[in-house]
Design an enzyme around this catalytic site. Structure first.
Site, PDB file in Angstrom:
ATOM      1  N   ASP A 191      -7.774 -15.427  69.412  1.00  0.00           N
ATOM      2  CA  ASP A 191      -7.739 -15.472  70.881  1.00  0.00           C
ATOM      3  C   ASP A 191      -6.634 -16.471  71.252  1.00  0.00           C
ATOM      4  OD1 ASP A 191      -8.798 -18.017  70.554  1.00  0.00           O
ATOM      5  OD2 ASP A 191     -10.525 -17.696  71.864  1.00  0.00           O
ATOM      6  N   CYS A 233      -9.743 -18.950  66.433  1.00  0.00           N
ATOM      7  CA  CYS A 233      -9.973 -19.192  67.860  1.00  0.00           C
ATOM      8  C   CYS A 233      -9.924 -20.701  68.044  1.00  0.00           C
ATOM      9  CB  CYS A 233     -11.263 -18.535  68.353  1.00  0.00           C
ATOM     10  SG  CYS A 233     -12.801 -19.198  67.691  1.00  0.00           S
ATOM     11  N   THR A 247     -12.260 -23.041  67.981  1.00  0.00           N
ATOM     12  CA  THR A 247     -13.045 -23.721  66.944  1.00  0.00           C
ATOM     13  C   THR A 247     -13.124 -22.936  65.642  1.00  0.00           C
ATOM     14  OG1 THR A 247     -15.039 -22.606  67.720  1.00  0.00           O
ATOM     15  CG2 THR A 247     -14.569 -24.790  68.660  1.00  0.00           C
ATOM     16  N   HIS A 276     -18.075 -18.821  45.424  1.00  0.00           N
ATOM     17  CA  HIS A 276     -19.527 -18.600  45.431  1.00  0.00           C
ATOM     18  C   HIS A 276     -19.983 -17.554  46.448  1.00  0.00           C
ATOM     19  CE1 HIS A 276     -20.786 -22.645  43.368  1.00  0.00           C
ATOM     20  NE2 HIS A 276     -19.886 -21.961  42.684  1.00  0.00           N
ATOM     21  N   HIS A 280     -23.815 -15.581  41.396  1.00  0.00           N
ATOM     22  CA  HIS A 280     -23.403 -15.521  42.805  1.00  0.00           C
ATOM     23  C   HIS A 280     -23.362 -14.079  43.314  1.00  0.00           C
ATOM     24  CE1 HIS A 280     -22.714 -19.732  42.473  1.00  0.00           C
ATOM     25  NE2 HIS A 280     -21.866 -19.550  41.478  1.00  0.00           N
TER      26      HIS A 280
END
Ligand code: RB5
Length: 142
Positions: free
Chosen positions: A8, A65, A67, A98, A133
């Site tokens: 964004d 974005c 954050t 993992h 995993h």
């Protein structure tokens, strides 16, 4: 390797920095936007990038974005997507080793370009370890 990228407005400048770095290093990039700092809604970009990865039209996805959180939440709604929000190199490595993360999300208002490029390089160069995993990752999908 082909990488789809999206952001964004809050992640636009970081996306551009990462895109330049990856092109210089020989990666094929599909940039689905946004293409300016004008305000847009992140869910569309996260979802569209994730759909491209889920459809195997790109090997991996890198999204940004402000954050890294909102756009990753949208990406993770798409079946088959494991998108990790990362702001340090240890988590970048572990999200591949993992968790077999197939998308990486970064916050343009959280990490500077220097750290972001180290995160991206670490993430792209780390292989999934498989083994125990594999079982755990398969349980994520249900
Ligand atoms: C946009 O202002 C901001 O909310 C967005 O970039 C992101 O940080 C959301 O998680």
């Amino acid at each position: 390797m082909k990488i789809v990228m999206a952001s964004d407005h809050g992640g636009y400048e970081l996306k551009e920095e990462i895109k330049k770095h990856l092109i210089e290093n020989g990666y094929e990039i599909e940039d689905i936007g946004t293409h300016s700092k004008e305000s847009v809604d992140y869910p569309k970009y996260g979802r569209e990038a994730a759909e491209i990865v889920a459809a195997k039209k790109a090997d991996k996805g890198i999204i940004c974005c402000g954050t890294g959180i909102g756009i990753s939440l949208a990406a993770n709604k798409v079946k088959g997507i494991r998108c990790a929000v990362v702001s340090d190199t240890f988590s970048a490595k572990m999200s591949r080793a993992h968790n077999d993360a197939n998308m990486l999300s970064l916050g343009g208002r959280v990490v500077g370009a220097g750290l972001a490029l180290e995160i991206v390089d670490t993430w792209l160069s780390t292989e999934f370890e498989g083994g125990r995993h594999e079982r755990r990752v398969s349980q994520i999908e249900g």
